[in-house]
Every structure is written in structure tokens, then in C-alpha cells.
Design a protein around this motif. Structure first.
Motif, PDB file in Angstrom:
ATOM      1  N   SER A  19       0.822  -1.196   0.000  1.00 33.07           N
ATOM      2  CA  SER A  19       0.000   0.000   0.000  1.00 33.07           C
ATOM      3  C   SER A  19       0.861   1.252   0.000  1.00 33.07           C
ATOM      4  O   SER A  19       1.925   1.283   0.578  1.00 33.07           O
ATOM      5  CB  SER A  19      -0.899   0.012   1.233  1.00 33.07           C
ATOM      6  OG  SER A  19      -1.756  -1.089   1.208  1.00 33.07           O
ATOM      7  N   GLN A  24      -5.976   5.600  -2.117  1.00 36.42           N
ATOM      8  CA  GLN A  24      -7.228   4.936  -1.794  1.00 36.42           C
ATOM      9  C   GLN A  24      -7.167   3.450  -2.177  1.00 36.42           C
ATOM     10  O   GLN A  24      -6.667   3.091  -3.231  1.00 36.42           O
ATOM     11  CB  GLN A  24      -8.365   5.607  -2.568  1.00 36.42           C
ATOM     12  CG  GLN A  24      -9.718   4.996  -2.342  1.00 36.42           C
ATOM     13  CD  GLN A  24     -10.774   5.683  -3.217  1.00 36.42           C
ATOM     14  OE1 GLN A  24     -10.460   6.503  -4.057  1.00 36.42           O
ATOM     15  NE2 GLN A  24     -12.012   5.316  -3.010  1.00 36.42           N
ATOM     16  N   LYS A  25      -7.658   2.583  -1.312  1.00 38.04           N
ATOM     17  CA  LYS A  25      -7.719   1.149  -1.590  1.00 38.04           C
ATOM     18  C   LYS A  25      -9.009   0.868  -2.355  1.00 38.04           C
ATOM     19  O   LYS A  25     -10.090   1.229  -1.915  1.00 38.04           O
ATOM     20  CB  LYS A  25      -7.699   0.356  -0.270  1.00 38.04           C
ATOM     21  CG  LYS A  25      -8.104  -1.089  -0.377  1.00 38.04           C
ATOM     22  CD  LYS A  25      -7.032  -1.925  -1.019  1.00 38.04           C
ATOM     23  CE  LYS A  25      -7.402  -3.407  -0.913  1.00 38.04           C
ATOM     24  NZ  LYS A  25      -7.232  -4.141  -2.080  1.00 38.04           N
ATOM     25  N   LEU A  26      -8.875   0.267  -3.531  1.00 42.08           N
ATOM     26  CA  LEU A  26     -10.038  -0.086  -4.343  1.00 42.08           C
ATOM     27  C   LEU A  26     -10.329  -1.571  -4.172  1.00 42.08           C
ATOM     28  O   LEU A  26      -9.431  -2.409  -4.298  1.00 42.08           O
ATOM     29  CB  LEU A  26      -9.779   0.203  -5.820  1.00 42.08           C
ATOM     30  CG  LEU A  26      -9.558   1.659  -6.206  1.00 42.08           C
ATOM     31  CD1 LEU A  26      -9.240   1.761  -7.690  1.00 42.08           C
ATOM     32  CD2 LEU A  26     -10.759   2.491  -5.867  1.00 42.08           C
ATOM     33  N   TRP A  27     -11.564  -1.902  -3.899  1.00 39.24           N
ATOM     34  CA  TRP A  27     -11.971  -3.298  -3.819  1.00 39.24           C
ATOM     35  C   TRP A  27     -12.397  -3.713  -5.213  1.00 39.24           C
ATOM     36  O   TRP A  27     -13.506  -3.454  -5.635  1.00 39.24           O
ATOM     37  CB  TRP A  27     -13.088  -3.469  -2.788  1.00 39.24           C
ATOM     38  CG  TRP A  27     -12.612  -3.128  -1.426  1.00 39.24           C
ATOM     39  CD1 TRP A  27     -12.818  -1.975  -0.742  1.00 39.24           C
ATOM     40  CD2 TRP A  27     -11.782  -3.931  -0.587  1.00 39.24           C
ATOM     41  NE1 TRP A  27     -12.187  -2.001   0.467  1.00 39.24           N
ATOM     42  CE2 TRP A  27     -11.541  -3.206   0.603  1.00 39.24           C
ATOM     43  CE3 TRP A  27     -11.223  -5.198  -0.702  1.00 39.24           C
ATOM     44  CZ2 TRP A  27     -10.767  -3.691   1.641  1.00 39.24           C
ATOM     45  CZ3 TRP A  27     -10.457  -5.683   0.342  1.00 39.24           C
ATOM     46  CH2 TRP A  27     -10.234  -4.932   1.486  1.00 39.24           C
ATOM     47  N   ARG A  28     -11.505  -4.335  -5.931  1.00 41.94           N
ATOM     48  CA  ARG A  28     -11.720  -4.617  -7.345  1.00 41.94           C
ATOM     49  C   ARG A  28     -12.483  -5.904  -7.614  1.00 41.94           C
ATOM     50  O   ARG A  28     -12.806  -6.186  -8.750  1.00 41.94           O
ATOM     51  CB  ARG A  28     -10.373  -4.657  -8.058  1.00 41.94           C
ATOM     52  CG  ARG A  28      -9.762  -3.298  -8.239  1.00 41.94           C
ATOM     53  CD  ARG A  28      -8.583  -3.399  -9.187  1.00 41.94           C
ATOM     54  NE  ARG A  28      -8.230  -2.107  -9.710  1.00 41.94           N
ATOM     55  CZ  ARG A  28      -7.404  -1.264  -9.120  1.00 41.94           C
ATOM     56  NH1 ARG A  28      -6.852  -1.584  -7.976  1.00 41.94           N
ATOM     57  NH2 ARG A  28      -7.134  -0.100  -9.664  1.00 41.94           N
ATOM     58  N   GLU A  29     -12.709  -6.743  -6.636  1.00 38.61           N
ATOM     59  CA  GLU A  29     -13.418  -8.006  -6.833  1.00 38.61           C
ATOM     60  C   GLU A  29     -12.681  -8.900  -7.834  1.00 38.61           C
ATOM     61  O   GLU A  29     -13.219  -9.307  -8.860  1.00 38.61           O
ATOM     62  CB  GLU A  29     -14.866  -7.765  -7.282  1.00 38.61           C
ATOM     63  CG  GLU A  29     -15.674  -6.896  -6.357  1.00 38.61           C
ATOM     64  CD  GLU A  29     -15.867  -7.507  -4.963  1.00 38.61           C
ATOM     65  OE1 GLU A  29     -15.784  -8.736  -4.818  1.00 38.61           O
ATOM     66  OE2 GLU A  29     -16.091  -6.734  -4.023  1.00 38.61           O
ATOM     67  N   ARG A  30     -11.413  -9.165  -7.522  1.00 43.33           N
ATOM     68  CA  ARG A  30     -10.574 -10.017  -8.378  1.00 43.33           C
ATOM     69  C   ARG A  30     -11.173 -11.400  -8.584  1.00 43.33           C
ATOM     70  O   ARG A  30     -11.106 -11.950  -9.680  1.00 43.33           O
ATOM     71  CB  ARG A  30      -9.190 -10.197  -7.742  1.00 43.33           C
ATOM     72  CG  ARG A  30      -8.342  -9.000  -7.683  1.00 43.33           C
ATOM     73  CD  ARG A  30      -6.968  -9.385  -7.171  1.00 43.33           C
ATOM     74  NE  ARG A  30      -6.944  -9.595  -5.734  1.00 43.33           N
ATOM     75  CZ  ARG A  30      -6.576  -8.679  -4.859  1.00 43.33           C
ATOM     76  NH1 ARG A  30      -6.211  -7.494  -5.274  1.00 43.33           N
ATOM     77  NH2 ARG A  30      -6.558  -8.944  -3.578  1.00 43.33           N
ATOM     78  N   ASP A  32     -14.320 -12.397  -8.470  1.00 43.96           N
ATOM     79  CA  ASP A  32     -15.463 -12.363  -9.396  1.00 43.96           C
ATOM     80  C   ASP A  32     -14.992 -12.237 -10.841  1.00 43.96           C
ATOM     81  O   ASP A  32     -15.531 -12.891 -11.736  1.00 43.96           O
ATOM     82  CB  ASP A  32     -16.397 -11.200  -9.057  1.00 43.96           C
ATOM     83  CG  ASP A  32     -17.144 -11.405  -7.754  1.00 43.96           C
ATOM     84  OD1 ASP A  32     -17.198 -12.563  -7.272  1.00 43.96           O
ATOM     85  OD2 ASP A  32     -17.669 -10.414  -7.209  1.00 43.96           O
ATOM     86  N   GLU A  87      -5.591 -11.994   1.411  1.00 44.09           N
ATOM     87  CA  GLU A  87      -6.476 -11.920   0.247  1.00 44.09           C
ATOM     88  C   GLU A  87      -5.856 -12.676  -0.914  1.00 44.09           C
ATOM     89  O   GLU A  87      -4.653 -12.582  -1.165  1.00 44.09           O
ATOM     90  CB  GLU A  87      -6.680 -10.467  -0.184  1.00 44.09           C
ATOM     91  CG  GLU A  87      -7.414  -9.610   0.800  1.00 44.09           C
ATOM     92  CD  GLU A  87      -7.440  -8.152   0.360  1.00 44.09           C
ATOM     93  OE1 GLU A  87      -6.567  -7.738  -0.447  1.00 44.09           O
ATOM     94  OE2 GLU A  87      -8.321  -7.431   0.821  1.00 44.09           O
ATOM     95  N   ALA A 117     -10.219  -6.776 -13.341  1.00 41.97           N
ATOM     96  CA  ALA A 117     -10.067  -6.227 -11.989  1.00 41.97           C
ATOM     97  C   ALA A 117      -8.601  -6.157 -11.595  1.00 41.97           C
ATOM     98  O   ALA A 117      -8.210  -6.570 -10.519  1.00 41.97           O
ATOM     99  CB  ALA A 117     -10.878  -7.039 -10.979  1.00 41.97           C
TER     100      ALA A 117
END
Length: 188
Positions: A19, A24-30, A32, A87, A117
Motif C-alpha cells: 500500500s 485509496q484502496k479499491l476493492w476490485r473483486e478479483r 469475481d 487476500e 479487476a
């Protein structure tokens, strides 16, 4: 105290990966995105037939899987791993897909983010490692000058196509194109 902490943080050398302070941390839904990719092309009964895969990737699914397998065993970047917080990262197929699409079509990094993503730095790293890995893994067999056996095989193959004595491909540089568009005029 706050000024001293900020000064220490500003003067600190940036660490590699991880990081970045203030970003900003993006929740990209890798996961999915990986599931969609697998359902589209690699499932037992995929959404798109193999002809679509071949048209979109310019290679067969079998060759894609072979390249992905070789790169995964050669470079651990292409292995799916967990990050420091546990993760699950991008899959091998996501990484190879991003690299192939960026190299084949020259797509923007943003499209890799939309469809796979995958952030900019990850996608660019995949392209760089893909290019280096392909050369390192496949150079001895495929990226070499043709030997006598290869030359005779190519000559026979091209003779059957109606081009006897031709070793390479035709670039059509000296052929006229009667329906040439204005934008391409003079190039062919």
C-alpha cells in the motif's frame, strides 16, 4: 509530535510494493473477475466457444494453457498467491490474459482493470514479466533461427500453398490495393 511523524514519513524511502500512504484502496473483486473469465472460456461448458477464444486471443486454448503453465513454473509472479492480509491475488489466467491482450491489441491498462479487476501497476508488471518469461522459456525451441529440418518443412508447406521456394511470409509491399482507403493511401 504530528509534524515530526509526518516529516519522518515524508523522508522515508518508498517501499517496493504494498500500500502507498494516502492512496485509496479499491476493492476490485478479483475473484469475481476470475470467475467470469473462467466461465467465459475455460469452464467445462464455456459461454463462448473456442472459435471466439481463438479470434479474441489469436491462439488456441490449448496453446494459451501451455504458455500459462510454463510461465507459472518459470516465474512465481504468475502463480496465484495470497497477499500479506490473506487476500487471494489474481489468478494465472488473469495475469496471462492481461499481458496477451495488452500486447496483442495494445489495449489500455484501464480495460484490464475493467475486465480483469487488475490495477495499472499489476497489469504493466504482468506484461513486462510475460515478455521476459516468454523469451527465457521458449527461446531455445521457438525463437531461434531455423535449422535445415525447419527450412525444408517450411519450404514444403509453402510449396503446397502455391509459393514454391518461399521460406518466410509475403509482406504484400509491392501489391496494389484497388480499394485502398484515403487514410492508408500510399502505404500499400
Amino acid at each position: 509530535d504530528l509534524a515530526m511523524v509526518l516529516a519522518m514519513h515524508i523522508n522515508k524511502k518508498p517501499k517496493h510494493g504494498g500500500s502507498v500512504f494516502g492512496r485509496q484502496k479499491l476493492w476490485r473483486e478479483r475473484i469475481d473477475a476470475d470467475n467470469r473469465l473462467m466461465m467465459n472460456y475455460f469452464a467445462q461448458i464455456p459461454i463462448y466457444p473456442e472459435s471466439y477464444f481463438r479470434r479474441r486471443f489469436r491462439i488456441s486454448i490449448k496453446l494459451f494453457k501451455h504458455i500459462a503453465e510454463k510461465l507459472t513454473s518459470h516465474d512465481r509472479v504468475f502463480q496465484q498467491r495470497r497477499n500479506v492480509v490473506g487476500e487471494l491475488g489474481h489468478s494465472t489466467f488473469q495475469k496471462v490474459t492481461a499481458a496477451l491482450r495488452m500486447l496483442t491489441y495494445g489495449i489500455l491498462v484501464d480495460l484490464a482493470d475493467d475486465h480483469l479487476a487488475m490495477g495499472e501497476s499489476q497489469a504493466i508488471m504482468c506484461v513486462k514479466r510475460f515478455a521476459v518469461g516468454v523469451v527465457q522459456v521458449f527461446d531455445p525451441e521457438y525463437l531461434r533461427a531455423p535449422n535445415a529440418e525447419d527450412a525444408s518443412r517450411l519450404l514444403e508447406m509453402n510449396k503446397a500453398r502455391g509459393f514454391p521456394g518461399m521460406l518466410g511470409s509475403i509482406d504484400c509491399m509491392h501489391w496494389s490495393w484497388k480499394n485502398c482507403s484515403k487514410a492508408w493511401h500510399g502505404q500499400f
